[in-house]
Design an enzyme around this catalytic site. Structure first.
Site, PDB file in Angstrom:
ATOM      1  N   ASP A 181       0.829  -1.198   0.000  1.00 41.52           N
ATOM      2  CA  ASP A 181       0.000   0.000   0.000  1.00 41.52           C
ATOM      3  C   ASP A 181       0.868   1.254   0.000  1.00 41.52           C
ATOM      4  O   ASP A 181       1.955   1.255   0.573  1.00 41.52           O
ATOM      5  CB  ASP A 181      -0.898  -0.033   1.253  1.00 41.52           C
ATOM      6  CG  ASP A 181      -2.189   0.711   1.033  1.00 41.52           C
ATOM      7  OD1 ASP A 181      -2.405   1.241  -0.077  1.00 41.52           O
ATOM      8  OD2 ASP A 181      -2.988   0.785   1.978  1.00 41.52           O
ATOM      9  N   GLY A 182       0.329   2.321  -0.605  1.00 39.33           N
ATOM     10  CA  GLY A 182       0.987   3.621  -0.533  1.00 39.33           C
ATOM     11  C   GLY A 182       1.666   4.070  -1.807  1.00 39.33           C
ATOM     12  O   GLY A 182       2.369   5.094  -1.815  1.00 39.33           O
ATOM     13  N   HIS A 209       3.184   3.163  -8.898  1.00 42.21           N
ATOM     14  CA  HIS A 209       3.086   1.725  -9.172  1.00 42.21           C
ATOM     15  C   HIS A 209       4.379   1.214  -9.823  1.00 42.21           C
ATOM     16  O   HIS A 209       4.841   0.113  -9.519  1.00 42.21           O
ATOM     17  CB  HIS A 209       1.881   1.432 -10.067  1.00 42.21           C
ATOM     18  CG  HIS A 209       0.567   1.800  -9.445  1.00 42.21           C
ATOM     19  ND1 HIS A 209       0.253   1.475  -8.141  1.00 42.21           N
ATOM     20  CD2 HIS A 209      -0.518   2.476  -9.926  1.00 42.21           C
ATOM     21  CE1 HIS A 209      -0.962   1.941  -7.852  1.00 42.21           C
ATOM     22  NE2 HIS A 209      -1.433   2.553  -8.915  1.00 42.21           N
ATOM     23  N   SER A 255      -6.857  -6.113  -6.173  1.00 40.42           N
ATOM     24  CA  SER A 255      -7.955  -6.758  -5.452  1.00 40.42           C
ATOM     25  C   SER A 255      -9.231  -6.705  -6.280  1.00 40.42           C
ATOM     26  O   SER A 255      -9.342  -5.921  -7.238  1.00 40.42           O
ATOM     27  CB  SER A 255      -8.179  -6.054  -4.115  1.00 40.42           C
ATOM     28  OG  SER A 255      -8.804  -4.803  -4.339  1.00 40.42           O
ATOM     29  N   ASN A 277     -10.367  -3.259  -6.537  1.00 38.76           N
ATOM     30  CA  ASN A 277      -9.580  -2.262  -7.277  1.00 38.76           C
ATOM     31  C   ASN A 277     -10.183  -1.892  -8.643  1.00 38.76           C
ATOM     32  O   ASN A 277      -9.782  -0.896  -9.245  1.00 38.76           O
ATOM     33  CB  ASN A 277      -8.134  -2.721  -7.471  1.00 38.76           C
ATOM     34  CG  ASN A 277      -7.284  -2.646  -6.214  1.00 38.76           C
ATOM     35  OD1 ASN A 277      -6.317  -3.377  -6.040  1.00 38.76           O
ATOM     36  ND2 ASN A 277      -7.640  -1.746  -5.307  1.00 38.76           N
ATOM     37  N   ARG A 320     -11.326   1.727  -9.291  1.00 38.87           N
ATOM     38  CA  ARG A 320     -10.411   2.860  -9.531  1.00 38.87           C
ATOM     39  C   ARG A 320     -10.677   3.454 -10.917  1.00 38.87           C
ATOM     40  O   ARG A 320     -11.293   2.807 -11.753  1.00 38.87           O
ATOM     41  CB  ARG A 320      -8.962   2.378  -9.456  1.00 38.87           C
ATOM     42  CG  ARG A 320      -8.620   1.944  -8.063  1.00 38.87           C
ATOM     43  CD  ARG A 320      -7.164   1.619  -7.888  1.00 38.87           C
ATOM     44  NE  ARG A 320      -6.945   1.356  -6.475  1.00 38.87           N
ATOM     45  CZ  ARG A 320      -5.848   1.670  -5.802  1.00 38.87           C
ATOM     46  NH1 ARG A 320      -4.826   2.211  -6.429  1.00 38.87           N
ATOM     47  NH2 ARG A 320      -5.752   1.416  -4.526  1.00 38.87           N
ATOM     48  N   ARG A 352       2.307  -5.051   5.900  1.00 42.20           N
ATOM     49  CA  ARG A 352       1.409  -4.071   5.292  1.00 42.20           C
ATOM     50  C   ARG A 352       2.043  -2.702   5.429  1.00 42.20           C
ATOM     51  O   ARG A 352       2.373  -2.258   6.534  1.00 42.20           O
ATOM     52  CB  ARG A 352       0.020  -4.077   5.930  1.00 42.20           C
ATOM     53  CG  ARG A 352      -0.849  -2.978   5.333  1.00 42.20           C
ATOM     54  CD  ARG A 352      -2.315  -3.214   5.288  1.00 42.20           C
ATOM     55  NE  ARG A 352      -2.908  -2.278   4.328  1.00 42.20           N
ATOM     56  CZ  ARG A 352      -4.147  -2.343   3.874  1.00 42.20           C
ATOM     57  NH1 ARG A 352      -4.929  -3.294   4.284  1.00 42.20           N
ATOM     58  NH2 ARG A 352      -4.600  -1.460   3.003  1.00 42.20           N
TER      59      ARG A 352
END
Ligand code: FPP
Length: 247
Positions: A27-28, A44, A72, A75, A78, A195
């Site tokens: 994440d992030g 990404h 996921s 996702n 998005r 995570r």
């Protein structure tokens, strides 16, 4: 993966207590890009570099399984341009890295419902799995269009069908039979879940498999998650006393 680089096991790690399966919720990426004044997709791309670097660590340090949550089932919500970019990124990375990963003994597997991903990516996924199926240096599991509840429902349907056909006695269904119907069949449960970016939730990732997994939650954004921080996460893991519900 780059050529001929071997990452030495850091001295602070005990080689006899290495996790056999590390999973990551990456994440992030978006926040990292924003911090740098870049578009989200740059996050990404940078995140993919972290994946490569950690996969190499796993292989060189004797961690047999590395599993990443790449996309996921949620996702898809998005913006279309980002979804499209991610699908192309996965396909492009598999295409460009496949020979090197094959040469280095990486076995590639996928978790998730592939039926909804673009056909060209599905073909690349099949090619990657097929080509690397006999490799054993490290198993790299990529979750694409993965959702744990969906996976569990699929397992239930498959078990119910077998029971209905009379090939499985419902009284015999136990945890190991159930686990065999999950996408992770053949894999040990994760020992350690990482995570990044400070979120403290599982986000529909490996809900069955994470029952006794040790958690490492860090504020670091995924693109900044370095080999040194990975080392620290494993060092912390090695200090933990895993009881699996016993005393
Ligand atoms: C979450 O960050 C990240 C993703 C949904 C995509 C993860 C994909 C990669 C790291 C690309 C490489 C993958 C492989 C398998 C090589 P976010 O976009 O939710 O970040 P934010 O919370 O800061 O917006």
């Amino acid at each position: 993966m780059s050529t001929q680089l071997i990452t030495k096991l850091p001295a602070i790690l005990d080689p006899t207590k290495m996790p056999q399966h590390v999973a990551a919720i990456m994440d992030g990426n978006g926040r990292w890009a924003k911090q740098q004044g870049l578009p989200r997709i740059a996050g990404h791309q940078q995140g993919a570099k972290t994946v490569k670097s950690l996969l190499r660590c796993c292989k060189d340090w004797g961690i047999a399984n590395f599993t990443v949550y790449a996309f996921s089932t949620e996702n898809w919500g998005r913006p279309a341009a980002e979804v499209d970019f991610l699908m192309r990124l996965f396909e492009g990375l598999l295409d460009s890295e496949l020979s090197q990963m094959y040469a280095e003994g990486v076995r590639i597997r996928f978790l998730g419902d592939r039926s909804q991903v673009p056909i060209s990516l599905q073909k690349m996924m099949d090619r990657s799995t097929e080509k690397t199926r006999d490799n054993r240096a490290v198993t790299f599991n990529i979750a694409i269009n993965y959702g744990s509840r969906h996976e569990i429902l699929q397992a239930c349907k498959s078990i119910a069908t077998q029971a209905q056909l009379g090939t499985l006695d419902p009284h015999q269904i136990d945890e190991s039979i159930f686990a065999r119907h999950l996408d992770t069949h053949e894999l040990p449960d994760p020992d350690l879940l990482i995570r990044t970016s400070g979120e403290q939730r599982l986000s529909n990732f490996l809900l069955w498999q994470l029952a006794y997994t040790e958690l490492h939650i860090t504020n670091t954004l995924w693109p900044d998650f370095s080999n040194d921080e990975f080392t620290q996460a494993i060092a912390d893991y090695q200090q933990r006393h895993r009881r699996f519900g016993k005393v």
